[in-house]
Design a protein around this motif. Structure first.
Motif, PDB file in Angstrom:
ATOM      1  N   GLN A 131       0.958  -1.349   0.071  1.00  0.00           N
ATOM      2  CA  GLN A 131       0.134   0.020  -0.049  1.00  0.00           C
ATOM      3  C   GLN A 131       0.756   1.199  -0.040  1.00  0.00           C
ATOM      4  OE1 GLN A 131      -2.221  -0.867   3.542  1.00  0.00           O
ATOM      5  NE2 GLN A 131      -3.134  -2.539   2.264  1.00  0.00           N
ATOM      6  N   ALA A 132       1.867   1.250   0.841  1.00  0.00           N
ATOM      7  CA  ALA A 132       2.877   2.362   0.999  1.00  0.00           C
ATOM      8  C   ALA A 132       3.437   2.793  -0.504  1.00  0.00           C
ATOM      9  CB  ALA A 132       3.854   2.265   2.085  1.00  0.00           C
ATOM     10  N   ILE A 133       3.921   1.511  -0.977  1.00  0.00           N
ATOM     11  CA  ILE A 133       4.596   1.861  -2.319  1.00  0.00           C
ATOM     12  C   ILE A 133       3.580   2.508  -3.532  1.00  0.00           C
ATOM     13  CG2 ILE A 133       5.751   0.544  -4.188  1.00  0.00           C
ATOM     14  CD1 ILE A 133       7.101   1.075  -1.478  1.00  0.00           C
ATOM     15  N   VAL A 134       2.423   1.685  -3.457  1.00  0.00           N
ATOM     16  CA  VAL A 134       1.439   2.287  -4.328  1.00  0.00           C
ATOM     17  C   VAL A 134       0.832   3.825  -4.119  1.00  0.00           C
ATOM     18  CG1 VAL A 134      -0.916   2.064  -5.457  1.00  0.00           C
ATOM     19  CG2 VAL A 134       0.554   0.053  -4.902  1.00  0.00           C
ATOM     20  N   GLU A 135       0.946   4.050  -2.849  1.00  0.00           N
ATOM     21  CA  GLU A 135       0.776   5.291  -2.480  1.00  0.00           C
ATOM     22  C   GLU A 135       1.948   6.369  -2.895  1.00  0.00           C
ATOM     23  OE1 GLU A 135      -1.890   6.661  -1.341  1.00  0.00           O
ATOM     24  OE2 GLU A 135      -1.438   8.341  -0.257  1.00  0.00           O
ATOM     25  N   LEU A 136       2.962   5.946  -2.837  1.00  0.00           N
ATOM     26  CA  LEU A 136       4.215   6.834  -3.364  1.00  0.00           C
ATOM     27  C   LEU A 136       4.352   6.656  -4.923  1.00  0.00           C
ATOM     28  CD1 LEU A 136       6.734   5.865  -0.768  1.00  0.00           C
ATOM     29  CD2 LEU A 136       5.813   7.757  -0.867  1.00  0.00           C
ATOM     30  N   PHE A 137       3.885   5.746  -5.612  1.00  0.00           N
ATOM     31  CA  PHE A 137       4.111   5.257  -6.935  1.00  0.00           C
ATOM     32  C   PHE A 137       2.667   4.561  -7.592  1.00  0.00           C
ATOM     33  CE2 PHE A 137       8.349   4.976  -5.341  1.00  0.00           C
ATOM     34  CZ  PHE A 137       9.106   5.820  -6.248  1.00  0.00           C
ATOM     35  N   PRO A 138       1.748   5.658  -7.768  1.00  0.00           N
ATOM     36  CA  PRO A 138       0.453   5.050  -8.204  1.00  0.00           C
ATOM     37  C   PRO A 138       0.635   4.104  -9.401  1.00  0.00           C
ATOM     38  CG  PRO A 138       0.271   7.158  -7.320  1.00  0.00           C
ATOM     39  CD  PRO A 138       1.481   6.927  -7.498  1.00  0.00           C
ATOM     40  N   MET A 139       1.491   4.355 -10.301  1.00  0.00           N
ATOM     41  CA  MET A 139       1.681   3.718 -11.507  1.00  0.00           C
ATOM     42  C   MET A 139       2.189   2.419 -11.364  1.00  0.00           C
ATOM     43  SD  MET A 139       4.997   5.491 -13.038  1.00  0.00           S
ATOM     44  CE  MET A 139       6.592   4.648 -13.032  1.00  0.00           C
ATOM     45  N   PHE A 140       2.719   2.089 -10.241  1.00  0.00           N
ATOM     46  CA  PHE A 140       3.214   0.610  -9.984  1.00  0.00           C
ATOM     47  C   PHE A 140       2.070  -0.345  -9.592  1.00  0.00           C
ATOM     48  CE2 PHE A 140       7.665   2.250  -8.376  1.00  0.00           C
ATOM     49  CZ  PHE A 140       8.212   2.307  -9.955  1.00  0.00           C
ATOM     50  N   SER A 141       0.983  -0.098  -9.633  1.00  0.00           N
ATOM     51  CA  SER A 141      -0.118  -0.570  -9.195  1.00  0.00           C
ATOM     52  C   SER A 141      -0.440  -1.733 -10.199  1.00  0.00           C
ATOM     53  CB  SER A 141      -1.471   0.243  -9.125  1.00  0.00           C
ATOM     54  OG  SER A 141      -2.524  -0.468  -9.042  1.00  0.00           O
ATOM     55  N   ARG A 142      -0.003  -1.520 -11.445  1.00  0.00           N
ATOM     56  CA  ARG A 142      -0.308  -2.756 -12.386  1.00  0.00           C
ATOM     57  C   ARG A 142       1.073  -3.677 -12.581  1.00  0.00           C
ATOM     58  NH1 ARG A 142      -5.452  -1.474 -15.090  1.00  0.00           N
ATOM     59  NH2 ARG A 142      -4.971  -2.533 -17.012  1.00  0.00           N
ATOM     60  N   VAL A 143       2.034  -3.122 -12.063  1.00  0.00           N
ATOM     61  CA  VAL A 143       3.440  -3.957 -12.043  1.00  0.00           C
ATOM     62  C   VAL A 143       2.895  -5.007 -10.912  1.00  0.00           C
ATOM     63  CG1 VAL A 143       5.624  -4.097 -11.516  1.00  0.00           C
ATOM     64  CG2 VAL A 143       4.569  -2.026 -12.554  1.00  0.00           C
ATOM     65  N   ARG A 144       3.617  -6.226 -11.207  1.00  0.00           N
ATOM     66  CA  ARG A 144       3.122  -7.669 -10.168  1.00  0.00           C
ATOM     67  C   ARG A 144       4.316  -7.608  -9.208  1.00  0.00           C
ATOM     68  NH1 ARG A 144       0.551 -11.453 -14.365  1.00  0.00           N
ATOM     69  NH2 ARG A 144       2.554 -11.501 -15.266  1.00  0.00           N
ATOM     70  N   MET A 145       3.817  -8.207  -8.205  1.00  0.00           N
ATOM     71  CA  MET A 145       4.869  -8.798  -7.102  1.00  0.00           C
ATOM     72  C   MET A 145       5.095 -10.229  -7.594  1.00  0.00           C
ATOM     73  SD  MET A 145       3.903  -9.097  -2.994  1.00  0.00           S
ATOM     74  CE  MET A 145       4.503 -10.659  -2.232  1.00  0.00           C
ATOM     75  N   ASN A 146       6.535 -10.508  -7.501  1.00  0.00           N
ATOM     76  CA  ASN A 146       6.629 -11.866  -8.017  1.00  0.00           C
ATOM     77  C   ASN A 146       7.020 -12.565  -6.804  1.00  0.00           C
ATOM     78  OD1 ASN A 146       7.767 -13.620  -9.855  1.00  0.00           O
ATOM     79  ND2 ASN A 146       9.873 -12.942  -9.786  1.00  0.00           N
ATOM     80  N   ARG A 147       7.630 -12.326  -5.827  1.00  0.00           N
ATOM     81  CA  ARG A 147       8.013 -13.254  -4.847  1.00  0.00           C
ATOM     82  C   ARG A 147       8.492 -12.419  -3.376  1.00  0.00           C
ATOM     83  NH1 ARG A 147      13.607 -14.742  -4.371  1.00  0.00           N
ATOM     84  NH2 ARG A 147      13.944 -13.311  -6.082  1.00  0.00           N
ATOM     85  N   GLN A 148       8.357 -12.974  -2.398  1.00  0.00           N
ATOM     86  CA  GLN A 148       8.291 -12.535  -0.859  1.00  0.00           C
ATOM     87  C   GLN A 148       9.224 -13.464  -0.347  1.00  0.00           C
ATOM     88  OE1 GLN A 148       4.149 -12.723   0.594  1.00  0.00           O
ATOM     89  NE2 GLN A 148       5.471 -13.129   2.424  1.00  0.00           N
ATOM     90  N   TRP A 149       9.991 -13.022   0.765  1.00  0.00           N
ATOM     91  CA  TRP A 149      10.667 -14.010   1.778  1.00  0.00           C
ATOM     92  C   TRP A 149      10.986 -13.208   2.934  1.00  0.00           C
ATOM     93  CZ3 TRP A 149      12.693 -10.834  -2.244  1.00  0.00           C
ATOM     94  CH2 TRP A 149      13.565  -9.883  -2.019  1.00  0.00           C
ATOM     95  N   GLY A 150      11.515 -13.844   3.837  1.00  0.00           N
ATOM     96  CA  GLY A 150      11.895 -13.502   5.130  1.00  0.00           C
ATOM     97  C   GLY A 150      13.016 -13.680   5.740  1.00  0.00           C
ATOM     98  N   GLY A 151      13.516 -12.721   6.532  1.00  0.00           N
ATOM     99  CA  GLY A 151      14.737 -13.029   7.142  1.00  0.00           C
ATOM    100  C   GLY A 151      14.548 -13.216   8.655  1.00  0.00           C
ATOM    101  N   ILE A 152      15.453 -13.477   9.519  1.00  0.00           N
ATOM    102  CA  ILE A 152      15.501 -13.284  11.055  1.00  0.00           C
ATOM    103  C   ILE A 152      16.293 -12.061  11.567  1.00  0.00           C
ATOM    104  CG2 ILE A 152      15.350 -14.400  13.202  1.00  0.00           C
ATOM    105  CD1 ILE A 152      15.801 -17.079  11.328  1.00  0.00           C
TER     106      ILE A 152
END
Lengths: 417, 1005, 99
Positions: free
Chosen positions: A319-340
């Protein structure tokens, strides 16, 4: 060590790349070392490299339970900057920054350190006061930086919504031009290759199951594959596992291990040349040389060793990224991950001697470890070589949590480290 | 254009509904039911992209989510551009506009391809780590060249016109995947009355049954599929979600489903409809029936357009009525691959040869091929493909029984299509998302889902159970188990009878040998999208990158938008061979969400723009807006910052507001301050424990300022608390700190002192707070109340219950300006009424509304701190010069007392808050300026503290500032220097922070 | 995202309604003045932080505002039990806290 260069690449192409040497050996450990580093991540490998190269301590082993650089080194969003608020942190991170600036040549391994600049956005009047405070402190500490207004920001990041029409309009930003990104895996590999070339033994797939402590002094480690290995000094650099190892040594640390999540988009043509970070709307983004938007968020609130977090954190970040860059709304998220990430109460690391003699810990980097890699390794190596803490490391003693001399970097560290 | 590869009949397309679409500026035709990929193949479009690294021409290789090459740019307008759409998953619609993403000047004739051919040998994996280092100064130039090659598609440059919805769902059983296993699981669960969500990524349910000619109960399988789907559609307890990908499996059986609602209709959603929806599902049980992907084989030039996965060939023929070529060579290691050749032959096209790597294949499909007279070459492999923009032929040679080397002479065959099958890889992605590590299974020749703590069941090909009958049976069992677990009794389900196909044993083979060693053979691609070759993996292993994670990261294998669905296992096999290990010994391969990419818009949903974070307004907000107020964001609140009159600058407005308040009367909307109602017989004692000062003697009707610290002794909030009754208090907090303070109070009450009888409730929104301040405030208030406002009856720090403007009110005589001041609290819905009444009566006093900025200036003139601005979590009350607010004799060791006594907290040279007067009274120090004692010291300069608050004071006709200075409280009159960014240095003198009315007489009048 | 049973509301609710508040069972020293700096520092900052079974404090922040304890595995994220303040956990780590 085989020297890497464009010409070398050409030469090897003539022999179909059949003659490349190993980047590092796969040795069987000796019975005893001067120094054992537990943990073969970026910080541990950097420590080993500087120990051998700069401080002449070459009888060193790095013991890694998985593969080199497989922890947070492989999972961060690769941002490098040194614009920290407090003197102690700024000096440490700026020490790292100076090392970053010559690292590829020093290692003869291109870590692709790209000084494309880092923007930290301000969205409220208090954000702007904090930014002014930090940038002024940086300037007087010799760290580059300036405060930009929305117009200047727009020139650097033309596609960001710098208008008044957003929920939290951008009021300004700090700008550190020397900040940027680096290729995280290459940092670990470059340090590994460098350390190995100076005689350091890199022992992979070997877990340190216990520390051998006699009369309050550490004398070695127990491993699952090679039994006991002796050492005069032991340095633990095991982000995401520090509390577990400290417990084996008989003490607690002021740490909590939290999941920290990140995500990337599919690769797209370059549209974003700098690193954009916002504590207030909770997100940060840069674009890699491959074209992925690399996006990170705040930590999840609970303790977790699972290398994954909760979905709402991802949602909020996007949401924050789309708020900063509304045009990225149609770009797609490929992958997520986590660290410790091992977080300290003051959002600053621990580089410290411990209640056990000759046992040293380098941990608690929270969300800010990658950017410090060479500096952290360098001051930790200096400390391990001499058996006493380096000047830049002294303020980061674990005992500061007893006398109260904390270095509260929450403001500068915030979400977006 | 004619659809030269379209078959006359067959398939699930509707030939009566032609559609047109555009690819790279040219118009083509397809049919309803096509994907973009099937329509492109029907039209004979061979090249759909250029590869990332070597710019090699690439064609469509697969038919589903695993497609690595057909990754296109979509969108007819700038705002509706979508990058990287997989053509195999995009349904065709009329007017679809698409283009390839790489290639210059065009994807057909790409100049970069020439460079790729010449320079390819210079680009082994990791080549950029080995070069571009010297000279150091050229790195920026090198990098900009590298960056030019980045990316596939492009981002739109305009804001998204579409909306996205989210929907929260609960169900008993979520069935993922609509093939035979999923259908039987869903049917079983549905009939028992369980709440079922049944999701499949495709436009219709049926899975593998849609792409084959197999029968169920002797009839086409689609008849059974239709009957099941119709039955499910009839149940109220079932939600069918086609075009919906379960893309993430999170802890405690929370899953996200990405539904494309309108992407099959147009590139912009019809008015009033969301383009996509994200379902956030909490499922009691999950049945994963996600199927398997067929692995292609790794052989020389296996990326030339025309090389396809065997099963994809069958899918295009059977489902879409497209034969993607004329002359087929099939290479297979197993029986299932034969189906492609059978379907090809049955579609009337020429099967040049079936090349089976096994010496002596046996099985029903092998027999069927023989019966059809197909040319079967056994114990052999296609070792190399000829052609550049399309396959023109293949080299076939016998290979050893272990598949490691070529053992005989090469013969060449002419062909335009090469299908290959190396067996199947179960789609275990979702099962990995929650941290379960997959387990290698030698019989399946693939990874299976590992042990999990989730309430998860698996059925069908995900378990390596590839026959339709087993899939149906496992689906039934999974459905029964799920139903039983949620406490329902199962209803009977009769499974249809599937064809039994006898299959011979497959051969475990991934990488086809060549006459030359891998390093010298033509490129043998493992991961098409990232241009990873078998030789590249061997180089990585040779260099010591031995863990599969190292190999992947060094070569970029699996890092494409397909996340290595086709290539990962092959890559692991190549690495294992190079390292002389088994596949599981090189590591496992872990998948992360998303299964397939998801629009950021769908993840953000509606929570952008104004809904990014709720906006909170006071009851007088409309009035402020009408008066042209500028607003400041404080927490979620929109607070008036200042009220400029037309043509007035900010500074002019502030000067006017400040002067009017001190000269007559000003008014502030203070409704946003946090308010907590505290009751109970131990309320007073509780206050004494959480505030640093004394509360034991505060009488009913009195108010007191308090400082709140953490256990570390550092100030974290402040405010005035009033005694409403012996056991009843009203606490105020900072605007931004309200929620945190309430949770803090509850924490201590519930966990440390549960024996205390005390209750807390937030009442922030219950009250409007209207603060009038200034010498005429009493006169103004007197006009609206009967209350005796005399100083004797209603003194400073008193509060009264009274009536103001006819409305019950609590009036607090407390002051943040140092003037005589009344905070009028009325029920929130009366706020506007009282506000307007005050203005009616206030006109003659020049009643002036002011906002947060004037509030800040007026309090700074008095040296009052603002928690969060003059504190930062690292200062205790003594640092603030507020030792007067710290009780020493309270019997209970209140929160903060011990903390502020620690060694570091009692240092003499701590940074302390002081007033600062610039030597030049006209110069206003910037907030955040850092002070030094010696402005000529070299960098890094020793800093003594920063400016926290700084203003132009119209009342004092000079600048004023507050800031921290090391040991500042003992340095009154000494100088501090502030070197600014512009090179100037501002000199200031340390002074008391109370700049105006040091004796505090004005507030007591 | 966790699915958490609030023992006060007696319902499963989504993690978004809750806040994690750190390690459970950290009692404030009864006589803070008697603590050394070291002891006070340990109370303030030093934590078990185990990999495996962990007892932690949560608050139903957007619900009943009540604090309660959860025994959770920090590796698998399984919630083993929830129990009220003042109660003791029934699930505890085997021999130390490592898994």
């Amino acid at each position: 060590m085989q020297h890497y260069s464009g010409f070398g690449l050409f030469k090897h192409s003539l022999s179909h790349h059949e003659n490349w040497q190993r980047a590092w050996r796969n040795p069987t450990p000796k019975k005893k070392y001067d120094v054992i580093i537990v943990g073969g991540g970026g910080h541990g490998l950097a420590t080993a490299y500087y120990l051998a190269k700069q401080f002449g301590v070459t009888n060193v082993a790095v013991i890694e339970k998985g593969y080199l650089g497989g922890g947070n080194t492989a999972r961060n969003t690769t941002i490098v900057r040194s614009n920290y608020l407090w003197d102690e942190a700024a000096h440490l991170y700026e020490h790292a920054m100076k090392l970053w600036e010559g690292l590829s040549q020093d290692l003869n391994y291109n870590v692709m350190f790209s000084q494309r600049g880092v923007l930290n956005l301000g969205h409220t009047l208090q954000d702007m006061r904090d930014i002014e405070r930090r940038v002024n402190a940086n300037r007087l500490n010799g760290v580059d930086g300036e405060v930009l207004d929305p117009q200047q920001i727009k020139e650097i990041v033309p596609h960001m919504d710098c208008s008044e029409n957003t929920r939290y309009p951008i009021m300004g930003a700090s700008w550190q031009p020397r900040g940027g990104v680096a290729r995280h895996d290459a940092v670990a590999w470059g340090f590994a290759r460098g350390a190995d070339s100076h005689g350091v033994d890199l022992i992979q797939q070997t877990e340190v199951t216990d520390l051998i402590i006699e009369d309050g002094t550490v004398v070695g480690v127990k491993t699952n594959r090679y039994g006991d290995i002796k050492a005069d000094r032991v340095g633990c650099v095991v982000a995401g596992n520090s509390s577990v190892l400290a417990k084996k040594a008989g003490f607690e640390l002021p740490l909590e291990s939290h999941p920290l999540q990140a995500l990337v988009s599919e690769p797209i043509k370059p549209v974003l040349d700098t690193v954009v970070m916002s504590n207030h709307v909770h997100g940060y983004v840069s674009q890699s040389d491959k074209g992925d938007l690399v996006i990170g968020a705040g930590i999840d609130g609970y303790n977790g060793y699972g290398q994954r977090g909760s979905f709402p954190t991802i949602e909020h970040t996007v949401q924050a990224i789309v708020e900063l860059f509304p045009m990225f709304s149609r770009v797609r998220m490929n992958r997520q991950w986590g660290g410790i990430v091992d977080t300290c109460p003051d959002a600053c690391p621990i580089i410290s001697d411990t209640p056990v003699k000759n046992l040293f810990f380098n941990c608690g980097w929270g969300t800010g470890g990658f950017k410090a890699t060479p500096g952290s390794g360098n001051v930790f190596a200096a400390s391990l070589a001499k058996g006493e803490m380096h000047e830049l490391a002294k303020p980061f003693s674990m005992f500061r949590f007893h006398d109260g001399a904390l270095i509260d970097e929450h403001g500068a560290a915030g979400v977006a480290h | 254009m004619t659809q030269k590869n379209r078959l006359q009949s067959g398939g699930r397309i509707d030939r009566s509904k032609p559609l047109t679409f555009t690819y790279n500026g040219k118009k083509f035709n397809g049919f309803l039911g096509d994907t973009l990929a099937s329509a492109m193949l029907a039209n004979g479009i061979d090249i759909v992209g250029r590869s990332f690294k070597y710019s090699r021409p690439r064609g469509i290789v697969a038919a589903g989510a695993e497609e690595p090459n057909a990754v296109l740019q979509l969108g007819a307008t700038e705002a509706t551009q979508v990058p990287n759409v997989r053509a195999t998953q995009q349904e065709l619609f009329n007017g679809l506009v698409s283009s390839s993403t790489n290639g210059w000047p065009s994807v057909e004739t790409d100049l970069m391809g020439t460079i790729g051919k010449m320079g390819g040998s210079m680009m082994p994996p990791g080549f950029y780590y080995k070069t571009f280092m010297y000279p150091k100064s050229l790195w920026d130039t090198y990098e900009s060249m590298i960056r030019k090659a980045a990316g596939l598609g492009r981002s739109p440059l305009e804001s998204d016109p579409d909306t996205y919805d989210k929907i929260n769902q609960h169900c008993d059983v979520l069935v993922v995947g609509g093939g035979p296993a999923g259908l039987s699981a869903a049917l079983t669960a549905a009939r028992s009355g369980a709440r079922v969500i049944f999701a499949d990524e495709q436009n219709e349910f049926g899975g593998s049954l849609l792409s084959s000619k197999e029968t169920l109960n002797g009839a086409p399988a689609s008849e059974w599929v239709n009957a099941v789907v119709e039955e499910l559609r009839g149940y109220d307890n079932v939600m069918l979600l086609p075009r919906s990908t379960v893309n993430g499996y999170h802890d405690h059986n929370f899953l996200t489903i990405h539904e494309r609602c309108t992407d099959h209709i147009a590139d912009i959603a019809p008015a009033g409809q969301a383009r996509q929806r994200l379902h956030r599902v909490r499922a009691k049980w999950v049945v994963l029936a996600t199927g398997a992907h067929e692995r292609p084989l790794v052989f020389a030039n296996n990326d030339v357009p025309g090389c396809m996965v065997a099963n994809a060939v069958s899918t295009y023929i059977n489902r879409y009525g497209v034969a993607p070529g004329n002359e087929l060579v099939l290479m297979t290691t197993n029986d299932s691959g034969y189906q492609a050749a059978l379907d090809w032959h049955d579609a009337g096209r020429k099967v040049v040869a079936i090349v089976d790597t096994r010496q002596n294949p046996k099985g029903d499909r092998v027999e069927a091929s023989r019966q059809r007279g197909l040319n079967l070459i056994t114990g052999s492999a296609v070792i190399e493909v000829q052609g550049s923009k399309r396959v023109s032929g293949v080299s076939v040679a016998p290979i050893s029984a272990d598949g490691n080397k070529v053992t005989g002479s090469v013969s060449k065959l002419s062909a335009d299509t090469v299908a290959s099958s190396g067996g199947w890889s179960p789609v275990i992605h979702l099962s990995c998302h929650t941290g379960s590590r997959p387990v290698w299974n030698d019989d399946v020749v693939g990874f299976l889902p590992g042990p999990t703590v989730q309430k998860q069941l698996t059925a069908g090909a995900i378990n390596g159970s590839y026959s339709t009958s087993t899939a149906l049976f496992e689906g039934l069992n999974a459905g029964l188990k799920a139903v039983a677990e949620v406490g329902l009794s199962a209803s009977e389900v009769m499974l249809p009878k599937a064809e039994e196909v006898n299959e011979g044993a497959p051969m475990t083979l991934f990488h086809i040998p060549h006459l030359k060693p891998t390093s010298q053979a033509p490129k043998q691609f493992v991961d098409y999208q990232t241009d990873v070759t078998a030789a590249g993996i061997e180089v990585a292993c040779r260099e010591g990158y031995e863990s599969i994670e190292h190999v992947k990261r060094y070569t970029a294998m699996g890092f494409g938008t397909d996340q290595g669905k086709l290539g990962n296992i092959n890559g692991m096999a190549v690495a294992a061979k190079a390292l002389n290990k088994t596949i599981p010994e090189t590591g496992t391969t872990i998948f992360r969400p998303n299964y397939t990419p998801v629009s950021f818009g769908a993840i953000a949903g509606r929570d952008c723009g104004a809904l990014f974070d709720p906006e909170r307004y006071s009851a007088m907000h409309k009035w402020h807006v009408a008066r042209g107020a500028k607003f400041e964001d404080v927490g979620q609140w929109k607070r008036p910052w200042y009220f400029p009159k037309p043509g007035e600058s900010m500074k002019e407005a502030l000067n006017r507001e400040c002067l009017a308040t001190r000269e007559s009367v000003g008014i502030l909307d203070a409704s946003t301050l946090g308010k907590i109602d505290i009751q109970g017989k131990d309320a007073r004692e509780f206050l004494g424990r959480v505030y640093t000062n004394a509360w034991a003697k505060l009488a009913v009707g009195k108010c007191r300022y308090g400082l709140m610290c953490g256990e570390d002794g550092m100030v974290f909030d402040d405010g005035v608390t009033s005694c409403l009754g012996e056991n009843h208090f009203l606490m105020t907090t900072t605007t931004g700190g309200a929620a945190r303070v309430l949770e803090w109070l509850e924490l201590y009450h519930q966990t440390e002192w549960p024996e205390m009888e005390v209750y807390f409730n937030t009442v922030t929104d219950h009250w409007s707070t209207l603060t009038i301040s200034g010498p005429n405030s009493r006169k103004l208030l007197a006009e609206l109340t009967d209350c005796d406002l005399s100083n004797e009856n209603f003194a400073f720090m008193d509060w009264k219950q009274t009536t103001v403007a006819g409305v019950p009110a609590r009036v607090f005589r407390i002051s943040f300006t140092g003037e005589c001041s009344y905070e009028i609290n009325v029920q929130a819905n009366y706020g506007m009424h009282v506000w307007e009444k005050l203005f009616e009566h206030g006109e003659k006093f020049n009643l002036t509304p002011y906002g947060t900025e004037t509030m800040h200036i007026l309090r700074a003139e008095k040296g009052f701190i603002i928690a969060g601005q003059d504190t930062d979590g690292s200062v205790h009350p003594f640092d603030l010069g507020m030792g007067w607010c710290v009780a020493q004799k309270k019997p209970f060791s209140y929160i903060g007392k011990r903390g502020m006594a620690r060694e570091d907290c009692v240092r003499e040279d701590r940074k302390q808050l002081v007033g600062l007067k610039t030597t030049d009274p006209k110069v206003v120090l910037p907030e955040g300026a850092q002070g030094v004692l010696d402005p000529k010291a070299p960098i890094p300069m020793p800093m003594v503290g920063h400016i926290t608050s700084s203003y132009w004071s119209a009342n004092l006709d000079r600048s004023i500032a507050m800031g921290f200075v090391k040991g500042g409280l003992n340095k009154m009159g000494e100088k501090v220097f502030y070197p600014l960014a512009d090179g100037t240095v501002v000199e200031a003198e340390i002074c008391s922070p109370i700049f105006l009315d040091p004796k505090g007489e004005r507030q007591n009048v | 995202m966790f699915h958490i049973y609030c023992p006060h509301c007696a319902e499963y609710r989504e993690e978004e309604e809750f806040h994690a508040s750190g390690q459970a069972h950290i009692a404030r020293p009864l006589d803070p003045e008697a603590c050394s700096d070291k002891e006070w520092g340990e109370y303030l900052y030093f934590r078990k932080n185990p990999r495996g079974i962990h007892h932690e404090l949560w608050v139903h922040a957007a619900g009943c505002r009540k604090f309660f304890n959860i025994t959770r595995d920090t590796q698998t994220y399984e919630i083993k039990e929830v129990y009220k303040i003042g109660e003791q956990p029934s699930v505890v780590a085997q021999s130390g806290n490592s898994k």
